[in-house]
Design an enzyme around this catalytic site. Structure first.
Site, short mmCIF file in Angstrom:
data_model
loop_
_atom_site.label_atom_id
_atom_site.label_comp_id
_atom_site.label_asym_id
_atom_site.label_seq_id
_atom_site.Cartn_x
_atom_site.Cartn_y
_atom_site.Cartn_z
N CYS A 6 -41.60 10.11 4.03
CA CYS A 6 -40.75 10.94 3.19
C CYS A 6 -40.69 12.35 3.77
O CYS A 6 -41.73 12.95 4.05
CB CYS A 6 -41.31 10.98 1.78
SG CYS A 6 -40.41 12.09 0.67
N CYS A 48 -42.52 14.77 0.91
CA CYS A 48 -43.96 14.81 0.62
C CYS A 48 -44.82 14.12 1.67
O CYS A 48 -46.05 14.14 1.56
CB CYS A 48 -44.22 14.19 -0.75
SG CYS A 48 -44.03 12.39 -0.78
N CYS A 73 -38.30 8.21 -3.28
CA CYS A 73 -39.71 8.18 -2.91
C CYS A 73 -40.52 8.00 -4.19
O CYS A 73 -40.33 8.72 -5.17
CB CYS A 73 -40.08 9.49 -2.22
SG CYS A 73 -41.85 9.68 -1.95
N CYS A 101 -42.81 11.54 -4.74
CA CYS A 101 -42.22 12.82 -5.14
C CYS A 101 -40.85 12.63 -5.79
O CYS A 101 -40.25 13.60 -6.23
CB CYS A 101 -42.11 13.77 -3.95
SG CYS A 101 -40.84 13.32 -2.75
N CYS A 110 -30.31 1.72 2.83
CA CYS A 110 -29.45 2.64 3.56
C CYS A 110 -29.94 4.06 3.29
O CYS A 110 -29.75 4.59 2.20
CB CYS A 110 -28.01 2.44 3.06
SG CYS A 110 -26.81 3.43 3.95
ZN LIG Z 1 -41.77 11.88 -1.19
#
Ligand SMILES: [Zn+2]
Ligand SMILES: *[C@@H]1O[C@H](CO)[C@@H](O)[C@H](O)[C@H]1NC(C)=O
Length: 171
Positions: free
Chosen positions: A84, A87, A132, A135, A155
């Protein structure tokens, strides 16, 4: 450079702000949009703005979509982990990446528990948004036109991801 979802997105944001804190704290609600406010990693919008580039902020925090074929991660072929961009939580194994031809980095499977799904009714379409799990940053959408073995196409916006090669060399 970024196509922002402003009209309906603004309405959704206003609705979320109106939800009392107590309702957001107990997250058994089937309203996935409420859950999106209570990620394990929490920063104020001002903190996110200072942590992220403007492009990352627009995608991760405001659900913008990057222009296709603009991310270098489309062409990333090394072994490693896609994390991510907000985070640092690991999201996808390179072994699940494939070339979808869409212009966005595409995967057929996330790492276990790494992402959450949110029903997205923007643009008068019903799509499944992928965020995510840690976060709740917006990553992209999932579609059912992917390859075996899952038949899914995650995607993703490349700007919402960070690649870490297996050998530990700089991405
Ligand atoms: Zn994250
Ligand atoms: C990624 O997939 C490969 C091949 O299936 C596997 O050997 C490796 O352990 C996986 N890495 C992670 C972080 O799951």
């Amino acid at each position: 450079m970024l196509a922002r979802r402003t009209l309906l997105g603004a309405g959704l944001g206003a609705a979320l702000v109106a939800v009392p804190m107590s309702a957001r704290a107990g997250t058994t609600s089937s309203e996935a949009d409420l859950e999106a406010r209570v990620g394990e990693v929490r920063y104020s919008e001002a903190e996110w703005r200072s942590k992220l580039t403007p492009e990352q902020y627009e995608v991760l925090r405001r659900a913008a979509t990057e222009r296709r074929w603009t991310s270098a991660l489309n062409y990333e072929k090394r072994e490693g982990t896609f994390k991510c961009g907000g985070c640092g939580s690991p999201l996808f194994n390179s072994s699940a990446k494939y070339e979808s031809g869409s212009g966005w980095p595409s995967f057929w499977q996330p790492l276990p528990g790494a992402v959450t799904e949110v029903t997205d009714r923007d643009f008068f379409m019903v799509r499944t948004e992928i965020r995510c799990a840690k976060c709740h940053g917006h990553l992209g959408h999932v579609f059912d036109d992917g390859p075996a073995p899952t038949g899914l196409r995650y995607c993703m916006n490349g700007v919402a991801l960070a690649f870490e090669p297996k050998d530990g060399t700089a991405a």
